[in-house]
Design an enzyme around this catalytic site. Structure first.
Site, PDB file in Angstrom:
ATOM      1  N   HIS A  86      42.043  38.040  40.290  1.00 53.20           N
ATOM      2  CA  HIS A  86      40.540  37.809  40.556  1.00 53.20           C
ATOM      3  C   HIS A  86      40.220  36.723  39.392  1.00 53.20           C
ATOM      4  CE1 HIS A  86      36.410  38.801  40.954  1.00 53.20           C
ATOM      5  NE2 HIS A  86      36.478  38.580  39.465  1.00 53.20           N
ATOM      6  N   ARG A 172      21.386  42.964  38.848  1.00 56.32           N
ATOM      7  CA  ARG A 172      21.405  42.471  37.618  1.00 56.32           C
ATOM      8  C   ARG A 172      21.340  40.870  37.604  1.00 56.32           C
ATOM      9  NH1 ARG A 172      27.187  43.334  36.952  1.00 56.32           N
ATOM     10  NH2 ARG A 172      27.259  41.888  35.550  1.00 56.32           N
TER      11      ARG A 172
HETATM   12  N1  URA Z   1      31.649  39.225  39.143  1.00 58.36           N
HETATM   13  C1  URA Z   1      31.773  40.134  39.533  1.00 58.36           C
HETATM   14  O1  URA Z   1      32.101  40.964  40.594  1.00 58.36           O
HETATM   15  N2  URA Z   1      30.884  41.042  38.856  1.00 58.36           N
HETATM   16  C2  URA Z   1      30.122  40.669  37.956  1.00 58.36           C
HETATM   17  O2  URA Z   1      29.752  41.336  37.136  1.00 58.36           O
HETATM   18  C3  URA Z   1      30.548  39.126  37.267  1.00 58.36           C
HETATM   19  C4  URA Z   1      31.196  38.540  38.262  1.00 58.36           C
END
Ligand code: URA
Length: 429
Positions: A86, A172
């Protein structure tokens, strides 16, 4: 149904720098997913978490509660081990495209659940959707079958994977609370743990084009995520990598697919090849395959074969011509010298304004839009040469993109030596 807690009490507790109990965390994440805790209450709690932080115990419990909000995938029936990576996201970060087939070509199954881009960093699915016919959505049965047959899958994460995170991340995004380390770490790791990979390599980007602008913050995020993964039984390591300047020589969907195919064909820019091989070695080491050399699989065409199988398995034509934008504009080198800076954020914003990215999640993206770079920091350049080529289908976008590039690059006198961060800054396990 009567509720175990009151949302306001939970918010006030975090506002006053208290530690939330396991029961409070389980309740608030579940009640938010059920719609009992309102968006404005979760916004206030997210801001209190951003300002006052969370302990390791709270982060672990929050992550577990987000995993429990949905389904967990299970790849234990596969005949090969699983590994995934990731990236926290950056400009020109197309590494997933060559990396997934490369690691699969070395005998490891890679279940990569990806997202679409929002803001100045591109999304892997947007890039792959520039390939004619390719589809991002697979059922779990199709995904497992493709992992067994081809070894490589890049597809959209379904709605049932950590639904609490889906809802919270969207909130967010519009409440200035993306940058909280406990929330980023739990968001990323809840999805990766629920995805069911046996091991995980995290590429935590550092620099102007990344979430984390400085190395200390990036290290804290990486350490938090590695601890979450390890505690959940996923072998997890993290690399901190440079995102001060874009990766490779392209930023934009089809442009990045083209560059990824160059890497799979044994060419491509040095930094993209180096990071792809470094991450591949980490993924192979995480499943105990230390004797396998991924560079060999790039050289002998095995990675390219898996790429083509992976694209075909999802309806795409790997040999079809990629979309090309209808209009281009050249930015030329203003003076002889050494390119000492090419700012990732500014290039990313310019590519986004050209149509490569979206401002709202329902916006379309232009497959051909983006920026080609003709030099990287450290290169000697001559006045009048091409430095950047801007691509778009909608030429009225050029002015705003050129504005975004104001101060994006710096040419120092001949003989200057730029002080550049290494590509891989640190490793955390
Ligand atoms: N990528 C995500 O999946 N979540 C986050 O909070 C930031 C980047």
């Amino acid at each position: 149904m009567s509720e175990a807690f009151d949302a306001v009490d939970v918010i006030v507790s975090k506002r006053e720098r208290g530690e939330l109990s396991d029961a409070q965390i389980d309740w608030v994440v579940d009640a938010y997913t059920r719609g009992v805790v309102a968006d404005e209450q979760m916004s206030a709690l997210a801001m209190a978490i951003l300002l006052n932080g969370m302990s390791r115990r709270e982060i672990a419990r929050w992550t577990a509660a987000m995993i429990a909000s949905g389904e967990r995938m299970d790849f234990s029936s596969l005949s090969r081990p699983t590994a995934d990576k990731h990236s926290t996201g950056g400009v020109g970060d197309k590494i997933t495209l060559p990396l997934v087939p490369l690691v699969a070509a070395c005998g490891v199954a890679v279940p990569q659940l990806s997202g679409r881009g929002l803001g100045h960093t591109g999304g892997t699915l947007d890039k792959l959707e520039s390939i004619p016919g390719w589809r991002a959505t697979l059922s779990t049965t199709e995904m497992v079958a493709q992992l067994e047959d081809v070894g490589a899958v890049i597809c959209a994460a379904g709605d049932r994977l950590a639904p609490a995170d889906k809802k919270l991340y969207a909130l967010r995004d519009v409440t200035g609370t993306v940058e909280a380390i406990p929330l980023i770490a739990s968001s990323i790791m809840s999805k990766k743990i629920a995805e069911g990979t046996g091991s995980l390599v995290l590429d935590v980007k550092v620099g102007s084009g990344a979430f984390m602008k400085d190395v200390h913050q990036a290290r804290e995020l990486a350490e938090t995520m590695v601890a979450l993964g390890t505690d959940a039984g996923v072998t997890t390591v993290a690399l901190l990598t440079n995102m001060q300047t874009p990766l490779g020589l392209t930023a934009g969907n089809a442009l990045e697919v083209r560059e990824s195919v160059e890497v799979l064909a044994g060419g491509g820019p040095e930094d993209v090849v180096e990071l792809t091989l470094t991450l591949a070695r980490e993924m192979l080491a995480a499943v105990g395959r230390t004797g396998v050399d991924p560079a060999e699989a790039l050289r002998d065409g095995r990675a390219m074969d898996v790429w083509k199988q992976m694209i075909r398995a999802q309806g795409g034509d790997p040999d079809a011509a990629l979309p090309v934008a209808r209009h281009t504009h050249e930015v030329r080198v203003p003076a002889d010298g050494v390119l000492t800076q090419l700012d990732a954020l500014k290039v990313g914003v310019a590519a986004w304004r050209l149509g490569a990215g979206r401002a709202r999640k329902e916006d379309p993206v232009q497959a051909g839009a983006g920026i080609e770079m003709h030099a990287k920091p450290g290169a000697s350049v001559r006045a009048g040469e091409r430095l950047l080529t801007l691509h778009t289908d909608t030429p009225d976008k050029f002015d705003r993109a050129i504005e975004a590039l104001d101060g994006a690059f710096y040419i120092a006198p001949d003989g200057s030596r730029p002080d550049l961060l290494p590509l891989v800054i640190d490793r955390i396990e």
